[in-house]
Design a protein around this motif. Structure first.
Motif, PDB file in Angstrom:
ATOM      1  N   VAL A  44      34.650   3.277   2.572  1.00  0.00           N
ATOM      2  CA  VAL A  44      35.227   2.684   3.785  1.00  0.00           C
ATOM      3  C   VAL A  44      36.501   3.393   4.236  1.00  0.00           C
ATOM      4  N   VAL A  45      37.055   4.260   3.397  1.00  0.00           N
ATOM      5  CA  VAL A  45      38.279   4.972   3.757  1.00  0.00           C
ATOM      6  C   VAL A  45      37.912   6.284   4.462  1.00  0.00           C
ATOM      7  N   PRO A  46      38.344   6.490   5.711  1.00  0.00           N
ATOM      8  CA  PRO A  46      37.974   7.703   6.453  1.00  0.00           C
ATOM      9  C   PRO A  46      38.573   8.965   5.831  1.00  0.00           C
ATOM     10  N   HIS A  47      37.750   9.987   5.651  1.00  0.00           N
ATOM     11  CA  HIS A  47      38.209  11.287   5.173  1.00  0.00           C
ATOM     12  C   HIS A  47      37.162  12.330   5.534  1.00  0.00           C
ATOM     13  N   ASN A  48      37.580  13.589   5.645  1.00  0.00           N
ATOM     14  CA  ASN A  48      36.662  14.657   6.033  1.00  0.00           C
ATOM     15  C   ASN A  48      36.149  15.477   4.849  1.00  0.00           C
ATOM     16  N   TYR A  49      36.900  15.484   3.774  1.00  0.00           N
ATOM     17  CA  TYR A  49      36.545  16.301   2.616  1.00  0.00           C
ATOM     18  C   TYR A  49      36.606  15.435   1.366  1.00  0.00           C
ATOM     19  N   LEU A 187      43.559  11.529  11.319  1.00  0.00           N
ATOM     20  CA  LEU A 187      44.685  10.626  11.567  1.00  0.00           C
ATOM     21  C   LEU A 187      45.008   9.783  10.339  1.00  0.00           C
ATOM     22  N   TRP A 188      43.960   9.449   9.573  1.00  0.00           N
ATOM     23  CA  TRP A 188      44.153   8.630   8.374  1.00  0.00           C
ATOM     24  C   TRP A 188      44.816   9.416   7.243  1.00  0.00           C
ATOM     25  N   THR A 193      47.809   8.175   4.006  1.00  0.00           N
ATOM     26  CA  THR A 193      47.332   6.793   4.107  1.00  0.00           C
ATOM     27  C   THR A 193      45.971   6.617   3.453  1.00  0.00           C
ATOM     28  N   ASN A 194      45.055   7.582   3.714  1.00  0.00           N
ATOM     29  CA  ASN A 194      43.710   7.453   3.140  1.00  0.00           C
ATOM     30  C   ASN A 194      43.730   7.575   1.616  1.00  0.00           C
TER      31      ASN A 194
END
Length: 351
Positions: A44-49, A187-188, A193-194
């Protein structure tokens, strides 16, 4: 109703405080080695990698196979992750070499200076700039290239442990919506924050408490020849031919992908510890999966480095271990030796 909610919150408050406190603790607070520490676990935590970005520190780790026993071996594991989260001293936008790999490339059980990417740069007198991307696959590279996050390199090395599945490429849909999602996830990352949220939600403190209560310990198989030596899996040494051909199809697609972008492809198969030290399990014969794969790749003109052959030749003249005694991964010596072999391979390619 208000009293019930208040009482419920008061009852749960100690548990909530414990869970939230994880966000303030070091990333390795409830793990026994670095490799597990910076990996996103929450969906549920936004991240790209897959890894926490901008991390730096030191910890003492032990191997997976016999932790909490007298055979565990403490190891100093310094670490740095770059702005994307990959374990590099710094982000390199236009590298000569990209290494895509699994936990071997990420350096499970190794310190920062011992990483394969860093060893190649050091042992080539910094002739090459090398960027390690792990644990990930070609799909991530495709996304990074299409988003212009990284430039195509001259060489792409793909490392995968023998028992690992080699996935198909999932092409990145470089649309406005996917770009928007990428920027939203970024942004997260502001203020980590993420990372803070993931440390709360991943529940490592719960697993740690359970492990302490149940006196959890490594479940590796102890060698019958050397009591200090442990193995990950001694029961499944020979994969099926069907599984092998699926992996080869993926490697063929990787080679075609590299050809299409003008990069040279090199496959770096990492033998299972059980394959290299089969005689110390012991079993009668060495698994031949990698030899079969090498023969097929040669027939299809797909470049690869014959790691298992190098290891076998090394063992004939040198009794130093190439893997950690208490873990399934290679040690610093093996990583350094293979880095030098890769440099030789690239030099031969340039002749």
């Amino acid at each position: 109703m208000k009293k019930f909610i208040l009482r419920t919150l008061l009852f749960l408050s100690p548990f909530l405080i414990i869970e939230i406190s994880q966000g303030f603790l070091p990333i390795y607070a409830f793990t026994h080695k670095f490799y597990e520490s910076p990996l996103y676990k929450s969906t549920v935590v936004p991240h790209n990698y897959p890894i926490y970005a901008n991390q730096k520190g030191k910890m003492t780790g032990v191997g997976d196979l016999c932790f909490n026993t007298k055979y565990e071996i403490p190891k100093d594991e310094s670490y740095i992750t770059d702005e994307l989260g990959f374990r590099n001293d710094r982000f390199i936008k236009n590298p000569d070499i990209i290494i895509i790999g699994d936990s071997y490339t990420m350096g499970a059980t190794l310190s920062q200076s011992q990483l394969l990417a860093n060893q190649i740069m050091k042992n080539s007198d910094y002739k090459y700039s090398v960027y390690g991307m792990a644990p990930t696959d070609f799909s991530t590279l495709d996304k990074m290239l299409k988003l212009n996050i990284i430039q195509k390199p001259k060489y792409i090395i793909y490392e995968r442990v023998e028992r690992g599945v080699i996935p198909k490429i999932e092409r990145f849909d470089n649309s406005f919506l996917t770009q928007l999602k990428y920027e939203y996830n970024n942004l997260w990352a502001l203020g980590d924050t993420n990372v803070f949220l993931d440390k709360i939600f991943r529940g490592y403190i719960n697993n740690f408490a359970k492990a302490k209560i149940t006196k959890s310990r490594g479940t590796g198989t102890q060698s019958k020849v050397d009591e200090k030596l442990f193995f990950y899996d001694t029961k499944h040494l020979e994969p099926s031919d069907e599984w092998m051909h699926i992996n080869i199809k993926s490697l063929e697609s990787y080679k075609k992908y590299c050809d299409s972008i003008g990069s040279k492809f090199l496959y770096l198969p990492m033998p299972n510890k059980e394959t290299v030290y089969f005689d110390k399990i012991p079993v009668n014969t060495q698994p031949d999966y990698l030899f079969k794969v090498g023969k097929i790749l040669n027939q299809n003109n797909i470049s690869y480095y014959p790691t298992i052959e190098f290891y076998n030749n090394f063992r004939k003249k040198d009794n130093r271990m190439l893997y950690q005694y208490d873990d399934s991964h290679w040690n610093a010596l093996a990583c350094e030796l293979i880095s030098k072999e890769i440099i030789k391979t690239l030099k031969n390619d340039n002749r």
